[in-house]
Design a protein around this motif. Structure first.
Motif, PDB file in Angstrom:
ATOM      1  N   PHE A 106       8.799 -66.428  -8.660  1.00  0.00           N
ATOM      2  CA  PHE A 106       8.135 -65.667  -7.597  1.00  0.00           C
ATOM      3  C   PHE A 106       8.199 -64.161  -7.754  1.00  0.00           C
ATOM      4  CE2 PHE A 106       9.440 -69.695  -5.598  1.00  0.00           C
ATOM      5  CZ  PHE A 106       8.186 -70.184  -5.319  1.00  0.00           C
ATOM      6  N   GLY A 107       9.157 -63.648  -8.490  1.00  0.00           N
ATOM      7  CA  GLY A 107       9.304 -62.200  -8.642  1.00  0.00           C
ATOM      8  C   GLY A 107      10.455 -61.681  -7.793  1.00  0.00           C
ATOM      9  N   ILE A 108      10.334 -60.462  -7.323  1.00  0.00           N
ATOM     10  CA  ILE A 108      11.410 -59.834  -6.554  1.00  0.00           C
ATOM     11  C   ILE A 108      11.521 -60.492  -5.181  1.00  0.00           C
ATOM     12  CG2 ILE A 108      12.227 -57.699  -5.483  1.00  0.00           C
ATOM     13  CD1 ILE A 108      10.901 -56.151  -7.699  1.00  0.00           C
ATOM     14  N   GLU A 109      12.691 -61.064  -4.906  1.00  0.00           N
ATOM     15  CA  GLU A 109      12.925 -61.673  -3.602  1.00  0.00           C
ATOM     16  C   GLU A 109      13.584 -60.696  -2.642  1.00  0.00           C
ATOM     17  OE1 GLU A 109      15.007 -65.341  -3.827  1.00  0.00           O
ATOM     18  OE2 GLU A 109      13.243 -66.424  -4.502  1.00  0.00           O
ATOM     19  N   HIS A 110      14.578 -59.936  -3.139  1.00  0.00           N
ATOM     20  CA  HIS A 110      15.300 -58.987  -2.293  1.00  0.00           C
ATOM     21  C   HIS A 110      15.437 -57.663  -3.028  1.00  0.00           C
ATOM     22  CE1 HIS A 110      16.310 -62.226   0.429  1.00  0.00           C
ATOM     23  NE2 HIS A 110      16.790 -62.924  -0.593  1.00  0.00           N
ATOM     24  N   LEU A 111      15.338 -56.593  -2.267  1.00  0.00           N
ATOM     25  CA  LEU A 111      15.469 -55.239  -2.808  1.00  0.00           C
ATOM     26  C   LEU A 111      16.561 -54.542  -2.003  1.00  0.00           C
ATOM     27  CD1 LEU A 111      14.370 -52.966  -4.628  1.00  0.00           C
ATOM     28  CD2 LEU A 111      12.696 -52.496  -2.857  1.00  0.00           C
ATOM     29  N   TYR A 112      17.560 -54.007  -2.717  1.00  0.00           N
ATOM     30  CA  TYR A 112      18.698 -53.375  -2.061  1.00  0.00           C
ATOM     31  C   TYR A 112      18.822 -51.922  -2.489  1.00  0.00           C
ATOM     32  CZ  TYR A 112      20.177 -58.146  -1.074  1.00  0.00           C
ATOM     33  OH  TYR A 112      20.225 -59.449  -0.653  1.00  0.00           O
ATOM     34  N   LEU A 113      19.239 -51.090  -1.553  1.00  0.00           N
ATOM     35  CA  LEU A 113      19.567 -49.698  -1.805  1.00  0.00           C
ATOM     36  C   LEU A 113      21.084 -49.614  -1.725  1.00  0.00           C
ATOM     37  CD1 LEU A 113      17.679 -46.787  -1.212  1.00  0.00           C
ATOM     38  CD2 LEU A 113      19.617 -46.731   0.313  1.00  0.00           C
ATOM     39  N   ILE A 114      21.735 -49.117  -2.790  1.00  0.00           N
ATOM     40  CA  ILE A 114      23.193 -49.091  -2.848  1.00  0.00           C
ATOM     41  C   ILE A 114      23.658 -47.654  -3.051  1.00  0.00           C
ATOM     42  CG2 ILE A 114      25.231 -49.906  -4.084  1.00  0.00           C
ATOM     43  CD1 ILE A 114      23.511 -52.325  -4.938  1.00  0.00           C
ATOM     44  N   SER A 115      24.610 -47.227  -2.205  1.00  0.00           N
ATOM     45  CA  SER A 115      25.192 -45.906  -2.328  1.00  0.00           C
ATOM     46  C   SER A 115      26.501 -45.853  -1.561  1.00  0.00           C
ATOM     47  CB  SER A 115      24.242 -44.839  -1.786  1.00  0.00           C
ATOM     48  OG  SER A 115      24.841 -43.564  -1.874  1.00  0.00           O
ATOM     49  N   ARG A 116      27.553 -45.439  -2.249  1.00  0.00           N
ATOM     50  CA  ARG A 116      28.861 -45.204  -1.631  1.00  0.00           C
ATOM     51  C   ARG A 116      29.326 -46.362  -0.755  1.00  0.00           C
ATOM     52  NH1 ARG A 116      30.325 -39.472  -0.086  1.00  0.00           N
ATOM     53  NH2 ARG A 116      30.465 -38.672  -2.189  1.00  0.00           N
ATOM     54  N   GLY A 117      29.258 -47.553  -1.266  1.00  0.00           N
ATOM     55  CA  GLY A 117      29.751 -48.714  -0.547  1.00  0.00           C
ATOM     56  C   GLY A 117      28.778 -49.322   0.438  1.00  0.00           C
ATOM     57  N   HIS A 118      27.650 -48.690   0.678  1.00  0.00           N
ATOM     58  CA  HIS A 118      26.636 -49.246   1.565  1.00  0.00           C
ATOM     59  C   HIS A 118      25.611 -50.007   0.734  1.00  0.00           C
ATOM     60  CE1 HIS A 118      27.973 -47.172   5.140  1.00  0.00           C
ATOM     61  NE2 HIS A 118      27.943 -46.007   4.503  1.00  0.00           N
ATOM     62  N   ILE A 152      22.007 -51.764   1.569  1.00  0.00           N
ATOM     63  CA  ILE A 152      20.987 -51.942   2.594  1.00  0.00           C
ATOM     64  C   ILE A 152      19.807 -52.692   1.983  1.00  0.00           C
ATOM     65  CG2 ILE A 152      19.411 -50.762   4.148  1.00  0.00           C
ATOM     66  CD1 ILE A 152      21.379 -48.402   4.039  1.00  0.00           C
ATOM     67  N   ARG A 153      19.386 -53.722   2.666  1.00  0.00           N
ATOM     68  CA  ARG A 153      18.226 -54.482   2.204  1.00  0.00           C
ATOM     69  C   ARG A 153      16.961 -53.789   2.689  1.00  0.00           C
ATOM     70  NH1 ARG A 153      17.142 -60.670   3.791  1.00  0.00           N
ATOM     71  NH2 ARG A 153      15.002 -60.731   3.078  1.00  0.00           N
ATOM     72  N   LEU A 154      16.066 -53.510   1.757  1.00  0.00           N
ATOM     73  CA  LEU A 154      14.811 -52.816   2.054  1.00  0.00           C
ATOM     74  C   LEU A 154      13.626 -53.762   1.913  1.00  0.00           C
ATOM     75  CD1 LEU A 154      15.210 -49.469   0.097  1.00  0.00           C
ATOM     76  CD2 LEU A 154      15.528 -49.843   2.531  1.00  0.00           C
ATOM     77  N   ALA A 155      12.526 -53.353   2.488  1.00  0.00           N
ATOM     78  CA  ALA A 155      11.216 -54.008   2.304  1.00  0.00           C
ATOM     79  C   ALA A 155      11.263 -55.496   2.636  1.00  0.00           C
ATOM     80  CB  ALA A 155      10.716 -53.774   0.885  1.00  0.00           C
ATOM     81  N   ARG A 156      11.942 -55.830   3.717  1.00  0.00           N
ATOM     82  CA  ARG A 156      12.069 -57.237   4.104  1.00  0.00           C
ATOM     83  C   ARG A 156      10.730 -57.852   4.464  1.00  0.00           C
ATOM     84  NH1 ARG A 156      15.871 -57.000   8.898  1.00  0.00           N
ATOM     85  NH2 ARG A 156      14.581 -55.182   9.288  1.00  0.00           N
ATOM     86  N   PHE A 157       9.767 -57.038   4.870  1.00  0.00           N
ATOM     87  CA  PHE A 157       8.467 -57.538   5.329  1.00  0.00           C
ATOM     88  C   PHE A 157       7.506 -57.822   4.180  1.00  0.00           C
ATOM     89  CE2 PHE A 157       9.636 -54.223   8.580  1.00  0.00           C
ATOM     90  CZ  PHE A 157      10.265 -55.117   9.419  1.00  0.00           C
ATOM     91  N   LEU A 158       7.799 -57.304   3.000  1.00  0.00           N
ATOM     92  CA  LEU A 158       6.835 -57.374   1.903  1.00  0.00           C
ATOM     93  C   LEU A 158       6.990 -58.649   1.094  1.00  0.00           C
ATOM     94  CD1 LEU A 158       7.098 -53.712   0.570  1.00  0.00           C
ATOM     95  CD2 LEU A 158       5.552 -54.625   2.307  1.00  0.00           C
ATOM     96  N   GLY A 159       5.890 -59.043   0.470  1.00  0.00           N
ATOM     97  CA  GLY A 159       5.901 -60.167  -0.451  1.00  0.00           C
ATOM     98  C   GLY A 159       6.396 -59.711  -1.817  1.00  0.00           C
ATOM     99  N   PRO A 160       6.605 -60.639  -2.747  1.00  0.00           N
ATOM    100  CA  PRO A 160       7.155 -60.286  -4.065  1.00  0.00           C
ATOM    101  C   PRO A 160       6.341 -59.243  -4.832  1.00  0.00           C
ATOM    102  CG  PRO A 160       7.230 -62.651  -3.744  1.00  0.00           C
ATOM    103  CD  PRO A 160       6.466 -62.082  -2.593  1.00  0.00           C
ATOM    104  N   ASP A 161       5.022 -59.365  -4.847  1.00  0.00           N
ATOM    105  CA  ASP A 161       4.197 -58.391  -5.573  1.00  0.00           C
ATOM    106  C   ASP A 161       4.248 -57.018  -4.902  1.00  0.00           C
ATOM    107  OD1 ASP A 161       3.489 -60.335  -7.387  1.00  0.00           O
ATOM    108  OD2 ASP A 161       1.653 -60.873  -6.312  1.00  0.00           O
ATOM    109  N   GLU A 162       4.217 -57.011  -3.575  1.00  0.00           N
ATOM    110  CA  GLU A 162       4.296 -55.747  -2.847  1.00  0.00           C
ATOM    111  C   GLU A 162       5.659 -55.097  -3.035  1.00  0.00           C
ATOM    112  OE1 GLU A 162       3.443 -57.549   0.896  1.00  0.00           O
ATOM    113  OE2 GLU A 162       1.375 -56.799   0.906  1.00  0.00           O
TER     114      GLU A 162
END
Length: 177
Positions: A128-140, A142-152
């Motif tokens: 399917f492609g990218i299922e989850h996208l995370y932003l990582i910084s200093r121990g945080h 955060i899951r981003l783009a929860r609304f988007l589909g894999p191609d988006e």
């Protein structure tokens, strides 16, 4: 008449840094308000006519259940439309990455990061492609783009990586303009 707060806010807005990247992510809804009304009118009409047939045959309780079905479907659509009010705002400037998440109830959560210390992580499914996208910084994390589909998500990931790289390079000045 203006107060001191309004003047300070205006001065702050004038001194804002240029935005390298800005995205407003919202859940996709394929049915708009007009379509919702059309579906509900059609469903109500079909349920009413079918209920009348059962009423004429002497099965009067069925008529009420058809009305109850229409109410349950109306309620489900309203819940769906209410959840569509959620959104994520992502802004990248040369010195800051801001993530602002607004829930469907209006609750706001904001994070601010230095773009030099941020990295992106993905969970990729082979099919399917990218299922989850995370932003990582200093121990945080955060899951981003929860609304988007894999191609988006892949397109959003590419744009955000380019923006973070531009922020890491620093501002570029063009003396010709």
């Amino acid at each position: 008449m203006s107060t001191g707060n309004e003047i300070e806010r205006k001065d702050f807005e004038d001194q804002r840094e240029p935005q390298i990247f800005s995205a407003l992510l919202t859940p996709h809804r394929s049915l708009n308000r007009t379509g919702f009304l059309a579906v509900m009118l059609f469903l109500s009409a079909v349920s009413f006519v079918t209920g009348l047939v059962f009423l004429m045959m002497g099965a009067w309780p069925v008529f009420g259940f058809f009305g109850l079905d229409v109410l349950v479907i109306w309620w489900a659509f309203k819940v769906n439309f209410r959840s569509a009010r959620a959104r994520e705002e992502i802004v990248v400037t040369p010195t800051e990455l801001r993530v602002r998440r607004v829930s469907h109830r209006g609750q706001v959560v904001e994070w601010s990061f230095n773009p030099l210390w941020v990295r992106l992580d993905t969970e990729v499914d082979e099919d399917f492609g990218i299922e989850h996208l995370y932003l990582i910084s200093r121990g945080h994390r955060i899951r981003l783009a929860r609304f988007l589909g894999p191609d988006e998500k892949a397109s959003f990931y590419k744009g955000l990586v380019e923006a973070l790289n531009a922020a890491r390079r620093g501002p570029t000045y063009n003396p010709m303009t």
